[in-house]
Design an enzyme around this catalytic site. Structure first.
Site, mmCIF file in Angstrom:
data_model
loop_
_atom_site.group_PDB
_atom_site.id
_atom_site.type_symbol
_atom_site.label_atom_id
_atom_site.label_comp_id
_atom_site.label_asym_id
_atom_site.label_seq_id
_atom_site.Cartn_x
_atom_site.Cartn_y
_atom_site.Cartn_z
ATOM 1 N N ASN A 140 0.870 -1.181 0.000
ATOM 2 C CA ASN A 140 0.000 0.000 0.000
ATOM 3 C C ASN A 140 0.907 1.231 0.000
ATOM 4 O O ASN A 140 1.508 1.557 1.020
ATOM 5 C CB ASN A 140 -0.885 -0.043 1.262
ATOM 6 N N TRP A 141 0.967 1.886 -1.150
ATOM 7 C CA TRP A 141 1.892 3.032 -1.258
ATOM 8 C C TRP A 141 1.361 4.292 -0.571
ATOM 9 O O TRP A 141 2.076 5.272 -0.441
ATOM 10 C CB TRP A 141 2.174 3.342 -2.730
ATOM 11 N N LYS A 142 0.083 4.302 -0.215
ATOM 12 C CA LYS A 142 -0.533 5.494 0.392
ATOM 13 C C LYS A 142 -0.281 6.707 -0.511
ATOM 14 O O LYS A 142 -0.287 6.569 -1.730
ATOM 15 C CB LYS A 142 -0.018 5.694 1.818
ATOM 16 N N GLU B 45 -6.637 4.707 7.996
ATOM 17 C CA GLU B 45 -6.437 6.138 7.688
ATOM 18 C C GLU B 45 -7.695 6.736 7.060
ATOM 19 O O GLU B 45 -7.992 7.913 7.275
ATOM 20 C CB GLU B 45 -5.199 6.306 6.791
ATOM 21 N N GLY C 298 2.604 2.078 10.681
ATOM 22 C CA GLY C 298 3.562 3.173 10.526
ATOM 23 C C GLY C 298 4.312 3.534 11.803
ATOM 24 O O GLY C 298 4.950 4.576 11.868
ATOM 25 N N SER D 285 3.543 -2.260 10.172
ATOM 26 C CA SER D 285 4.996 -2.320 10.327
ATOM 27 C C SER D 285 5.603 -3.667 9.937
ATOM 28 O O SER D 285 6.537 -4.146 10.582
ATOM 29 C CB SER D 285 5.392 -1.920 11.753
ATOM 30 N N GLY E 39 2.878 -1.112 4.162
ATOM 31 C CA GLY E 39 2.987 0.289 3.771
ATOM 32 C C GLY E 39 4.441 0.657 3.511
ATOM 33 O O GLY E 39 4.993 0.437 2.431
ATOM 34 N N GLY E 40 5.097 1.200 4.522
ATOM 35 C CA GLY E 40 6.458 1.733 4.389
ATOM 36 C C GLY E 40 7.428 0.809 3.668
ATOM 37 O O GLY E 40 8.163 1.246 2.767
HETATM 38 P P1 PGA Z 1 2.935 0.185 7.511
HETATM 39 O O1 PGA Z 1 1.453 0.418 6.907
HETATM 40 O O2 PGA Z 1 3.444 -1.102 6.939
HETATM 41 O O3 PGA Z 1 3.724 1.365 7.065
HETATM 42 O O4 PGA Z 1 2.770 0.096 8.992
HETATM 43 C C1 PGA Z 1 0.570 -0.641 6.733
HETATM 44 C C2 PGA Z 1 -0.741 -0.154 6.181
HETATM 45 O O5 PGA Z 1 -1.202 0.918 6.587
HETATM 46 O O6 PGA Z 1 -1.365 -0.823 5.328
#
Ligand code: PGA
Length: 265
Positions: free
Chosen positions: A14-16, A107, A183, A223, A244-245
């Protein structure tokens, strides 16, 4: 590993709000070289959710990759069309060859007013129109500390159970993402994640029966990194990760895909 991973392994990035067109192009070029010689096999489902503007170029880039990465949008409206400023429809996604959409990400719940009901309605609308859904749920730190994790998951899933067609198999994936782990660098332990996934599987069983429960892929998110993904995937009810990250760098996403493939062997 002797675990029976019949639901495959899902590695979803998920690149957000990261990676516009140029950065996306660079990512795909780097991923191609990071994965050269890698044959993921049929059991690993690699997915990326880029921002809207980078989707089209990503479709073209994936075609050249030599193996399948599925692409999804991070949001879409459930209605077919109409006066919904700022929204994108299922038909628009399908026209752009986008087969998946995230729904209910924390989010979206936290910053954009998504509720369990609106997320369920959105999921229903998208599924009805042929877009598959990764539906995200998860508790806050305060809710976990109060021992309310399962109750929260139940509350977030209840409208979905009412809304989705009973033949959701293959079209709906659930991502358990504890809000406190997103995150923050604070990953749930494999035991905490597995416990939540077991509870989730029971909820699906109660609502939709044994078969739907056994077949629905459950991803963990929060994470996840190449360093911790293997022990998470070793758990019986963890069928993959929403990342995400650590999905933003091609090198790191390639490592996650390789770890997914290794979890199947
Ligand atoms: P993260 O995000 O891996 O940066 O914690 C995960 C997500 O929100 O899907």
């Amino acid at each position: 590993m002797t675990l029976n991973k019949t639901r495959g392994i899902w590695i979803a990035g998920n690149w957000k709000m990261n990676h516009g067109v140029q950065e996306a192009e660079a990512f795909w070029t780097q991923l191609a070289s990071a994965l050269s010689g890698f044959k993921p096999g049929s059991g690993v489902r690699g997915m990326i959710f880029p921002p809207f503007l980078s989707l089209e170029r990503s479709v073209a880039a994936v075609r050249k990759l030599g193996f399948a990465i599925e692409l999804g949008a991070q949001n879409a409206h459930g209605a077919p069309k109409g006066a919904f400023t700022g929204e994108v429809s299922a038909a628009m996604l399908k026209e752009a060859q986008i087969g998946w959409c995230l729904v209910g990400h924390s989010e979206r719940r936290q910053f954009f007013g998504e509720t369990p009901q609106s997320a369920a309605d959105r999921a229903r609308g998208l599924l009805d129109q042929g877009v598959r859904v990764v539906f995200c749920i998860g508790e806050t730190r305060a809710e976990r500390e109060a021992g309310r994790t399962l109750e929260v998951l139940k509350r977030q899933m209840a409208p979905l159970f009412e809304a989705v067609p009973r033949d959701w198999d293959g079209r709906l994936v659930i991502a358990y993402e504890p809000v406190w782990a997103i995150g923050t660098g604070l990953t749930a332990t494999p035991e905490q994640a597995e416990e939540a996934h077991q509870g989730l599987r029971r909820l699906i069983w109660d609502a939709l029966g044994m078969e739907a429960s056994g077949r629905t892929p459950l991803l963990y998110g929060g994470s996840v990194t190449p360093e911790n993904v293997t022990e998470l995937l070793a758990k019986a009810n963890i069928d993959g990760a929403l990342i995400g990250g650590a999905s933003l760098k091609a090198e790191s996403f390639a490592k996650l895909l390789r770890a997914g493939a290794a979890a199947l062997t």
